[in-house]
Design a protein around this motif. Structure first.
Motif, PDB file in Angstrom:
ATOM      1  N   GLY A 105       0.832  -1.128   0.116  1.00  0.00           N
ATOM      2  CA  GLY A 105       0.025   0.086   0.100  1.00  0.00           C
ATOM      3  C   GLY A 105       0.868   1.183   0.037  1.00  0.00           C
ATOM      4  O   GLY A 105       0.558   2.166  -0.783  1.00  0.00           O
ATOM      5  N   ALA A 106       1.900   1.229   0.758  1.00  0.00           N
ATOM      6  CA  ALA A 106       2.586   2.331   0.744  1.00  0.00           C
ATOM      7  C   ALA A 106       3.492   2.719  -0.367  1.00  0.00           C
ATOM      8  O   ALA A 106       3.523   3.978  -0.741  1.00  0.00           O
ATOM      9  CB  ALA A 106       3.742   2.110   1.970  1.00  0.00           C
ATOM     10  N   PHE A 140      -3.338   7.947   8.348  1.00  0.00           N
ATOM     11  CA  PHE A 140      -2.410   6.950   8.097  1.00  0.00           C
ATOM     12  C   PHE A 140      -2.339   6.376   6.604  1.00  0.00           C
ATOM     13  O   PHE A 140      -3.418   6.098   6.021  1.00  0.00           O
ATOM     14  CB  PHE A 140      -2.975   5.507   8.817  1.00  0.00           C
ATOM     15  CG  PHE A 140      -1.889   4.278   8.957  1.00  0.00           C
ATOM     16  CD1 PHE A 140      -0.632   4.496   9.563  1.00  0.00           C
ATOM     17  CD2 PHE A 140      -1.906   3.570   7.855  1.00  0.00           C
ATOM     18  CE1 PHE A 140       0.214   3.637   9.362  1.00  0.00           C
ATOM     19  CE2 PHE A 140      -1.014   2.308   7.673  1.00  0.00           C
ATOM     20  CZ  PHE A 140       0.198   2.575   8.421  1.00  0.00           C
ATOM     21  N   HIS A 141      -1.103   6.612   5.969  1.00  0.00           N
ATOM     22  CA  HIS A 141      -1.021   6.254   4.448  1.00  0.00           C
ATOM     23  C   HIS A 141       0.231   5.240   4.428  1.00  0.00           C
ATOM     24  O   HIS A 141       0.625   5.147   3.258  1.00  0.00           O
ATOM     25  CB  HIS A 141      -0.792   7.553   3.686  1.00  0.00           C
ATOM     26  CG  HIS A 141      -1.795   8.554   3.638  1.00  0.00           C
ATOM     27  ND1 HIS A 141      -3.087   8.229   3.052  1.00  0.00           N
ATOM     28  CD2 HIS A 141      -2.234   9.542   4.572  1.00  0.00           C
ATOM     29  CE1 HIS A 141      -3.991   9.256   3.482  1.00  0.00           C
ATOM     30  NE2 HIS A 141      -3.271  10.099   4.174  1.00  0.00           N
ATOM     31  N   ASP A 225      -7.366   7.618  -0.378  1.00  0.00           N
ATOM     32  CA  ASP A 225      -6.711   6.542  -0.103  1.00  0.00           C
ATOM     33  C   ASP A 225      -7.865   5.344   0.460  1.00  0.00           C
ATOM     34  O   ASP A 225      -8.385   5.591   1.620  1.00  0.00           O
ATOM     35  CB  ASP A 225      -5.568   6.544   0.972  1.00  0.00           C
ATOM     36  CG  ASP A 225      -4.981   5.725   1.500  1.00  0.00           C
ATOM     37  OD1 ASP A 225      -5.240   4.176   1.119  1.00  0.00           O
ATOM     38  OD2 ASP A 225      -3.958   5.610   2.259  1.00  0.00           O
ATOM     39  N   GLN A 228      -7.509   0.593   2.873  1.00  0.00           N
ATOM     40  CA  GLN A 228      -8.365   0.054   3.793  1.00  0.00           C
ATOM     41  C   GLN A 228      -9.817   0.226   3.863  1.00  0.00           C
ATOM     42  O   GLN A 228     -10.703  -0.804   3.853  1.00  0.00           O
ATOM     43  CB  GLN A 228      -7.957   0.355   5.357  1.00  0.00           C
ATOM     44  CG  GLN A 228      -8.299  -0.584   6.380  1.00  0.00           C
ATOM     45  CD  GLN A 228      -7.492  -0.170   7.734  1.00  0.00           C
ATOM     46  OE1 GLN A 228      -7.944  -0.595   8.967  1.00  0.00           O
ATOM     47  NE2 GLN A 228      -6.447   0.172   7.756  1.00  0.00           N
ATOM     48  N   LYS A 254      -4.198  -3.980  -0.041  1.00  0.00           N
ATOM     49  CA  LYS A 254      -4.780  -5.098   0.786  1.00  0.00           C
ATOM     50  C   LYS A 254      -5.705  -5.827   0.016  1.00  0.00           C
ATOM     51  O   LYS A 254      -5.134  -6.785  -0.435  1.00  0.00           O
ATOM     52  CB  LYS A 254      -5.664  -3.864   1.996  1.00  0.00           C
ATOM     53  CG  LYS A 254      -4.470  -3.494   3.010  1.00  0.00           C
ATOM     54  CD  LYS A 254      -4.952  -3.146   4.248  1.00  0.00           C
ATOM     55  CE  LYS A 254      -3.685  -2.384   5.083  1.00  0.00           C
ATOM     56  NZ  LYS A 254      -3.713  -1.055   5.586  1.00  0.00           N
TER      57      LYS A 254
HETATM   58  C1  LIG Z   1      -2.583  -0.325   5.338  1.00  0.00           C
HETATM   59  C2  LIG Z   1      -2.693   1.122   4.826  1.00  0.00           C
HETATM   60  C3  LIG Z   1      -1.823   1.765   4.070  1.00  0.00           C
HETATM   61  C4  LIG Z   1      -0.351   1.086   3.898  1.00  0.00           C
HETATM   62  O1  LIG Z   1      -0.331  -0.201   3.232  1.00  0.00           O
HETATM   63  P1  LIG Z   1       0.867  -1.121   3.367  1.00  0.00           P
HETATM   64  O2  LIG Z   1       0.542  -2.211   2.582  1.00  0.00           O
HETATM   65  O3  LIG Z   1       0.869  -1.554   4.824  1.00  0.00           O
HETATM   66  O4  LIG Z   1       2.168  -0.530   3.047  1.00  0.00           O
HETATM   67  C5  LIG Z   1      -1.934   2.870   3.609  1.00  0.00           C
HETATM   68  N1  LIG Z   1      -2.976   3.450   3.689  1.00  0.00           N
HETATM   69  C6  LIG Z   1      -4.156   3.178   4.503  1.00  0.00           C
HETATM   70  C7  LIG Z   1      -5.243   3.888   4.692  1.00  0.00           C
HETATM   71  C8  LIG Z   1      -3.926   1.644   5.000  1.00  0.00           C
HETATM   72  O5  LIG Z   1      -4.711   1.284   5.975  1.00  0.00           O
END
Ligand SMILES: *Cc1c(COP(=O)(O)O)cnc(C)c1O
Length: 398
Positions: A105-106, A140-141, A225, A228, A254
């Motif tokens: 995700g990052a 949270f990103h 984003d 999640q 995810k």
């Molecule tokens: C989990 C998450 C991320 C990061 O994803 P990773 O696969 O852990 O790098 C980024 N943004 C949101 C909203 C998340 O929940």
């Protein structure tokens, strides 16, 4: 080996960047996981929504195994026969012109940031190195150095500077704050439609709609984003649909792989993603045939097995029942779809420990919120089974 043996090995030889519950999982199926002692638990975290389709979904597993015996990685130096099919499905499903595949995700968030900056310089005409991106308080990103540069969580930043410049912070849900922070060098506004890690925070009704409008007026990209919140978790394919908005870029990850493999992507228009020219950006594993095949099956399963509708229906039921639990320690119960936060007046960790003993796995978030986010295939019977135990645990703290 028993639970304690695994824990000791992990503590001795692994970096301690997590504080997991002391349950050692050895297998899983659907909504249920089994530990090395043979005890069964209802998974109410679903790997932070990476296993929305349920653990080891048989159709995804089959696609995964079949593809693994054919070809797993070509690199993007060559083409493969799976990636185009994923692109087409993502387009058909979401309406976005194109996608750019990544792994974690990052990485997809980083990709969106790079796209927004390049768009800012090449299309909007922002002077070199002046582009600003606005993010929200308690966002949270992800965990890369650039992403934590605009985190407002002190622990995520402590000891990791110097930070990447070019970010502004606004209060989540506060439209006036957003208005006041936009200037001629603003390239994008990056937002979670519902803040997950912050404790399942649903913004005031109309916030995303107004934010989109302000972005359009100021020629600023509106980026959601949905890593999640997306892919059914909120009861819709994307949480932004609740407000009828159309982000310029959507970040997914995810559940895009049903938990089999790290797969992420950025969806967007030709105008924005078109800023990338060959060599500008890339990833060895991004868009590999195994990932593409698994992602395609994960999306198909989500739609064909009506998991999004189930999330909406079961989420409403679960939320309603949780709201009926009376306790002086419950501050608020909130959420959308099968994404529910129970905010307490103190630390949630002891509750999660006790829930684990009762056979329910969940994780505290933001210290005092218990998050319930089971796989989207959960049944009413399973929710009833959980509710009985959740009520018992909450009452035990009275
Ligand atoms: C989990 C998450 C991320 C990061 O994803 P990773 O696969 O852990 O790098 C980024 N943004 C949101 C909203 C998340 O929940």
């Amino acid at each position: 080996m028993r639970t304690q043996d695994y824990i000791e090995l992990e503590n001795q030889y692994g970096a301690h960047n997590y504080h997991p519950l002391d349950v050692v999982i050895t297998r899983a199926e659907g909504c249920w996981v089994y530990d090395v002692e043979g005890k069964r638990y209802l998974d109410c975290l679903a790997a932070y929504s990476a296993v929305n389709q349920g653990h080891c979904h048989p159709r995804i597993l089959k696609a995964f195994v079949e593809q693994a015996t054919k070809v797993t990685l070509t690199s993007r130096a060559f083409r493969n026969d799976q990636l185009p099919l994923l692109y087409k499905l993502l387009h058909d499903l979401t309406g976005y012109d194109m996608a750019l595949p990544m792994n974690s995700g990052a990485e997809a968030v980083e990709t969106a940031i790079k796209a927004a900056r390049k768009w800012g310089y090449k299309v909007k005409g922002i002077p070199e190195n002046k582009a600003e991106i606005i993010a929200c308080e308690n966002n949270f990103h992800g965990r890369t150095t650039t992403i934590i540069s605009f985190s407002t969580e002190p622990q995520y930043r402590d000891g990791f500077g110097p930070f990447t410049p070019g970010f502004q912070i606004v209060k989540y849900g506060d439209i006036e704050d957003l208005k006041s922070k936009i200037n001629e060098n603003t390239a994008a506004f990056l937002v979670e439609p519902i803040q997950g890690e912050a404790g399942i925070i649903v913004p005031p009704e109309g916030y995303l709609r107004q934010a989109e409008e302000i972005c359009r007026k100021n020629n600023v990209l509106f980026i959601c984003d949905e890593i999640q919140s997306g892919l059914g978790r909120s009861g819709k394919l994307f949480a932004y649909e609740y407000e009828g908005v159309h982000p310029d870029l959507v970040i997914i990850g995810k559940a895009l792989s049903g938990g089999f493999y790290p797969v992420s992507a950025v969806l967007g228009s030709k105008e924005v993603l078109g800023v990338f020219k060959p060599g500008d950006h890339g990833s060895t594993f991004g868009g590999n045939p195994l990932a593409a095949r698994v992602a395609r099956e994960s999306l198909s399963v989500l739609i064909e097995e009506n998991m999004i509708e189930n999330s909406a229906r079961m989420g409403e039921y679960f939320l309603g029942k949780l709201k009926q639990i009376k306790s002086k320690h419950i501050v608020e119960v909130r959420g959308k779809g099968l994404w529910i936060g129970v905010e307490l007046d103190g630390p949630a960790r002891p509750y999660c420990e006790r829930l684990k003993d009762e056979g329910i796995l969940c994780k505290e978030t933001h210290d005092h919120v218990i998050r319930f986010a089971p796989p989207l295939i959960i049944t009413k019977e399973e929710i009833d089974w959980a509710l009985e135990r959740i009520e018992k645990v909450i009452k035990s703290f009275e």
